[in-house]
Design a protein around this motif. Sequence first.
Motif, PDB file in Angstrom:
ATOM      1  N   ILE A 116       0.829  -1.232  -0.073  1.00  0.00           N
ATOM      2  CA  ILE A 116      -0.124  -0.053  -0.200  1.00  0.00           C
ATOM      3  C   ILE A 116       0.753   1.269   0.128  1.00  0.00           C
ATOM      4  O   ILE A 116       1.833   1.587   1.000  1.00  0.00           O
ATOM      5  CB  ILE A 116      -0.976  -0.002   1.062  1.00  0.00           C
ATOM      6  CG1 ILE A 116      -1.645  -1.218   1.099  1.00  0.00           C
ATOM      7  CG2 ILE A 116      -2.007   1.102   0.989  1.00  0.00           C
ATOM      8  CD1 ILE A 116      -3.227  -1.361   2.105  1.00  0.00           C
ATOM      9  N   GLY A 117       0.768   2.050  -0.967  1.00  0.00           N
ATOM     10  CA  GLY A 117       1.643   3.083  -1.534  1.00  0.00           C
ATOM     11  C   GLY A 117       2.845   2.574  -2.349  1.00  0.00           C
ATOM     12  O   GLY A 117       3.926   1.978  -1.944  1.00  0.00           O
ATOM     13  N   VAL A 129       9.726   3.626  -2.854  1.00  0.00           N
ATOM     14  CA  VAL A 129       9.791   2.357  -2.036  1.00  0.00           C
ATOM     15  C   VAL A 129       8.754   1.290  -2.469  1.00  0.00           C
ATOM     16  O   VAL A 129       9.126   0.088  -2.708  1.00  0.00           O
ATOM     17  CB  VAL A 129       9.811   2.777  -0.684  1.00  0.00           C
ATOM     18  CG1 VAL A 129       9.702   1.479   0.178  1.00  0.00           C
ATOM     19  CG2 VAL A 129      11.039   3.359  -0.357  1.00  0.00           C
ATOM     20  N   GLY A 130       7.506   1.578  -2.381  1.00  0.00           N
ATOM     21  CA  GLY A 130       6.728   0.360  -2.587  1.00  0.00           C
ATOM     22  C   GLY A 130       6.615  -0.141  -4.162  1.00  0.00           C
ATOM     23  O   GLY A 130       6.419  -1.571  -4.226  1.00  0.00           O
ATOM     24  N   ASN A 175      -3.528   5.396  -3.778  1.00  0.00           N
ATOM     25  CA  ASN A 175      -4.803   6.138  -3.835  1.00  0.00           C
ATOM     26  C   ASN A 175      -4.553   7.325  -5.117  1.00  0.00           C
ATOM     27  O   ASN A 175      -5.284   7.960  -5.334  1.00  0.00           O
ATOM     28  CB  ASN A 175      -5.122   6.912  -2.497  1.00  0.00           C
ATOM     29  CG  ASN A 175      -4.193   7.752  -1.887  1.00  0.00           C
ATOM     30  OD1 ASN A 175      -2.999   7.932  -2.514  1.00  0.00           O
ATOM     31  ND2 ASN A 175      -4.622   8.318  -0.827  1.00  0.00           N
ATOM     32  N   GLY A 184       4.125   7.471   2.345  1.00  0.00           N
ATOM     33  CA  GLY A 184       5.170   8.784   2.679  1.00  0.00           C
ATOM     34  C   GLY A 184       5.032   9.218   4.307  1.00  0.00           C
ATOM     35  O   GLY A 184       3.850   8.864   4.829  1.00  0.00           O
ATOM     36  N   LYS A 234      -4.353   6.480   8.019  1.00  0.00           N
ATOM     37  CA  LYS A 234      -5.277   6.145   7.107  1.00  0.00           C
ATOM     38  C   LYS A 234      -5.191   4.709   6.495  1.00  0.00           C
ATOM     39  O   LYS A 234      -6.415   4.171   6.504  1.00  0.00           O
ATOM     40  CB  LYS A 234      -5.085   7.041   6.035  1.00  0.00           C
ATOM     41  CG  LYS A 234      -6.075   8.366   5.710  1.00  0.00           C
ATOM     42  CD  LYS A 234      -6.185   9.119   4.634  1.00  0.00           C
ATOM     43  CE  LYS A 234      -6.633  10.636   4.770  1.00  0.00           C
ATOM     44  NZ  LYS A 234      -5.679  11.367   3.878  1.00  0.00           N
ATOM     45  N   VAL A 235      -4.180   4.357   6.219  1.00  0.00           N
ATOM     46  CA  VAL A 235      -3.964   2.941   5.686  1.00  0.00           C
ATOM     47  C   VAL A 235      -4.361   1.888   6.594  1.00  0.00           C
ATOM     48  O   VAL A 235      -5.204   1.202   6.473  1.00  0.00           O
ATOM     49  CB  VAL A 235      -2.583   2.704   5.323  1.00  0.00           C
ATOM     50  CG1 VAL A 235      -2.352   1.316   4.949  1.00  0.00           C
ATOM     51  CG2 VAL A 235      -2.188   3.535   4.073  1.00  0.00           C
ATOM     52  N   SER A 242       7.391   1.796   5.449  1.00  0.00           N
ATOM     53  CA  SER A 242       7.618   3.320   5.554  1.00  0.00           C
ATOM     54  C   SER A 242       8.775   3.480   6.844  1.00  0.00           C
ATOM     55  O   SER A 242       8.718   2.791   7.647  1.00  0.00           O
ATOM     56  CB  SER A 242       6.566   4.018   5.870  1.00  0.00           C
ATOM     57  OG  SER A 242       5.549   3.816   4.847  1.00  0.00           O
ATOM     58  N   THR A 243       9.350   4.542   6.682  1.00  0.00           N
ATOM     59  CA  THR A 243      10.288   5.095   7.657  1.00  0.00           C
ATOM     60  C   THR A 243       9.512   5.857   8.725  1.00  0.00           C
ATOM     61  O   THR A 243       8.889   6.821   8.337  1.00  0.00           O
ATOM     62  CB  THR A 243      11.319   6.000   7.309  1.00  0.00           C
ATOM     63  OG1 THR A 243      12.171   5.255   6.316  1.00  0.00           O
ATOM     64  CG2 THR A 243      12.262   6.281   8.437  1.00  0.00           C
ATOM     65  N   LEU A 265      16.811   0.591   0.812  1.00  0.00           N
ATOM     66  CA  LEU A 265      17.338   0.616  -0.645  1.00  0.00           C
ATOM     67  C   LEU A 265      17.689   2.419  -0.885  1.00  0.00           C
ATOM     68  O   LEU A 265      17.151   3.137  -0.158  1.00  0.00           O
ATOM     69  CB  LEU A 265      16.023   0.230  -1.656  1.00  0.00           C
ATOM     70  CG  LEU A 265      14.704   0.800  -1.398  1.00  0.00           C
ATOM     71  CD1 LEU A 265      14.843   2.160  -2.343  1.00  0.00           C
ATOM     72  CD2 LEU A 265      13.973   0.018  -2.328  1.00  0.00           C
ATOM     73  N   LYS A 282      16.285   2.103  11.623  1.00  0.00           N
ATOM     74  CA  LYS A 282      16.177   2.835  10.376  1.00  0.00           C
ATOM     75  C   LYS A 282      16.584   4.359  10.646  1.00  0.00           C
ATOM     76  O   LYS A 282      17.106   5.107   9.922  1.00  0.00           O
ATOM     77  CB  LYS A 282      14.632   2.712  10.060  1.00  0.00           C
ATOM     78  CG  LYS A 282      14.342   3.485   8.579  1.00  0.00           C
ATOM     79  CD  LYS A 282      15.412   3.105   7.479  1.00  0.00           C
ATOM     80  CE  LYS A 282      15.314   3.940   6.252  1.00  0.00           C
ATOM     81  NZ  LYS A 282      16.084   3.812   5.044  1.00  0.00           N
ATOM     82  N   LYS A 322      14.499  14.537   6.404  1.00  0.00           N
ATOM     83  CA  LYS A 322      13.405  14.484   7.176  1.00  0.00           C
ATOM     84  C   LYS A 322      13.414  13.193   8.289  1.00  0.00           C
ATOM     85  O   LYS A 322      12.926  13.469   9.304  1.00  0.00           O
ATOM     86  CB  LYS A 322      12.055  13.976   6.260  1.00  0.00           C
ATOM     87  CG  LYS A 322      11.753  12.344   6.205  1.00  0.00           C
ATOM     88  CD  LYS A 322      10.487  12.063   5.387  1.00  0.00           C
ATOM     89  CE  LYS A 322      10.743  10.599   4.765  1.00  0.00           C
ATOM     90  NZ  LYS A 322      10.646   9.765   5.871  1.00  0.00           N
ATOM     91  N   ASP A 323      14.434  12.503   8.137  1.00  0.00           N
ATOM     92  CA  ASP A 323      14.551  11.540   9.027  1.00  0.00           C
ATOM     93  C   ASP A 323      15.264  11.768  10.321  1.00  0.00           C
ATOM     94  O   ASP A 323      15.136  11.429  11.428  1.00  0.00           O
ATOM     95  CB  ASP A 323      15.074  10.195   8.459  1.00  0.00           C
ATOM     96  CG  ASP A 323      14.013   9.421   7.439  1.00  0.00           C
ATOM     97  OD1 ASP A 323      13.164   9.730   7.609  1.00  0.00           O
ATOM     98  OD2 ASP A 323      14.556   8.590   6.812  1.00  0.00           O
ATOM     99  N   ARG A 338      13.580  15.996  -4.320  1.00  0.00           N
ATOM    100  CA  ARG A 338      12.957  16.421  -2.851  1.00  0.00           C
ATOM    101  C   ARG A 338      13.982  16.739  -2.146  1.00  0.00           C
ATOM    102  O   ARG A 338      14.917  16.009  -1.884  1.00  0.00           O
ATOM    103  CB  ARG A 338      12.039  15.140  -2.227  1.00  0.00           C
ATOM    104  CG  ARG A 338      10.855  14.981  -3.145  1.00  0.00           C
ATOM    105  CD  ARG A 338       9.950  13.729  -2.412  1.00  0.00           C
ATOM    106  NE  ARG A 338      10.661  12.338  -2.844  1.00  0.00           N
ATOM    107  CZ  ARG A 338      10.091  11.238  -2.454  1.00  0.00           C
ATOM    108  NH1 ARG A 338       9.038  11.064  -1.757  1.00  0.00           N
ATOM    109  NH2 ARG A 338      10.618   9.919  -2.956  1.00  0.00           N
TER     110      ARG A 338
END
Length: 432
Positions: free
Chosen positions: A6-7, A11-12, A31, A85, A101-102, A120-121, A153, A204, A263-264, A327
Amino acid sequence: MKIAIIGTGYVGLVTGTCFAQIGNDVICADNDSKKIEVLMSGGVPIYEPGLKELITKNIDGGRLKFTTDMREAVKGSDVIFICVGTPSREDGSADLTAIEKVSRTIAENVDGYKLIVEKSTVPVETGEWVKKTIDMLTKGNVDFDIASNPEFLREGSAINDFMNPDRVVIGVESKKAEEILRDLYEPLDTEIVVTNIAGAEIIKHASNSFLATKISFINALSNICEKAGADIDAVAMGIGLDSRINTHFLKAGIGFGGSCFPKDVKAFIHISERLGYPFGLLKEVERINEAQKDVVMGKAAELLWNIPDKTIAVWGLAFKPNTDDIRSAPAIDIIGRLLKEGAKIRVYDPAAMERSREVLGDNVVYCGDIYETAEKSDCIMLMTEWDEFRDVDWNKIKGIMAQPVILDGRNLYDPEKLKKLGFKYAGIGRKV
Ligand code: NAD
């Protein structure tokens, strides 16, 4: 195994395709209907070397499907990978609304035992939230396990990284979940690190933060080298050949970017603070990274005297080679600053032109190759070290530029050679 992803982003899509390649039945859901339409009509919405061929092969083999129907994805699978994301919020924390949501979608459609895996991270404690959410919404009536299986990855070499990982990390809280994930990764023949969910989530964030720390360390050192008359490349080699340190991520440049490190690091700072241990070291990593862009602007001013009305050729826009991902790309940030100061910008990137157009609009001139960017320009700024930029006809470049000036933001070129050819050269932390 029957797997739902999902997504279906960077990555997905890679994860789903590679799981199909090693023999699983995979359905990738998203989505974003435009993305799924592109995939269903044989296209690929991202640039990733080798991915198109692998997708086609697995669609033809009947092992890979795409859908916007979450219900279909959840109901038809045994293992569900959450790959949506997790961007930064204003305060630096991770925005986990897509994860929630997922989780809700899964809860609404779950019809038997499922292993639900965070890929996801996410900050530590997210697994607990996913579990609580599904438990509450299904009123405790459904049998499921949660696991964390962070992805390591790298864009640009994603397929190889997935197929030949240094390790696979799985965070589990049941033997059953561990066995399923061990079976799934068995064909990859790699070391599997098993820990609890919190441990996997921390691994991670800590891995990305450590790599970002190495980059900021070498960038800080590059500024010291410049002031002291030393050469950062030699210094980095001298440090990196110590096997305890190694040479990876010890390359001075314009700072780290991309969709992950900035972001991480932010999210790890935030969650550490919330847990009661403010991670000051990482705040400094961030500060050095931001300051590195000031260093680049300072160099531009030193080379050009005044920025207003100067024409600058920017080579490379993606945050690193072999991807179209812009990004948090330092090049985009630096272009924004140059434009603000009144420079005229001509750009070229082998893969990221289309995405850059969405961000830079009509504010820059888009060129077909590096030579076109160089026409009548006052300075070349090398921002991304694409292989294509290694082999340059410098005499031709010198002939078409207004003045032969180069700011080598990745220390890609030989300063002596360029100086001999008559270029005014500046690199990062280099003795010139
Ligand atoms: P991405 O933006 O490319 O992909 C995310 C996808 O999720 C998008 O296609 C989006 O449409 C979809 N999505 C969002 N909400 C959804 C929902 N409710 N239902 C279905 N689909 C939904 O992001 P990405 O780069 O693939 O990153 C995904 C996660 O993996 C992030 O947490 C990231 O930090 C992590 N990660 C990324 C990389 C990388 O190199 N890009 C590497 C390792 C880990």
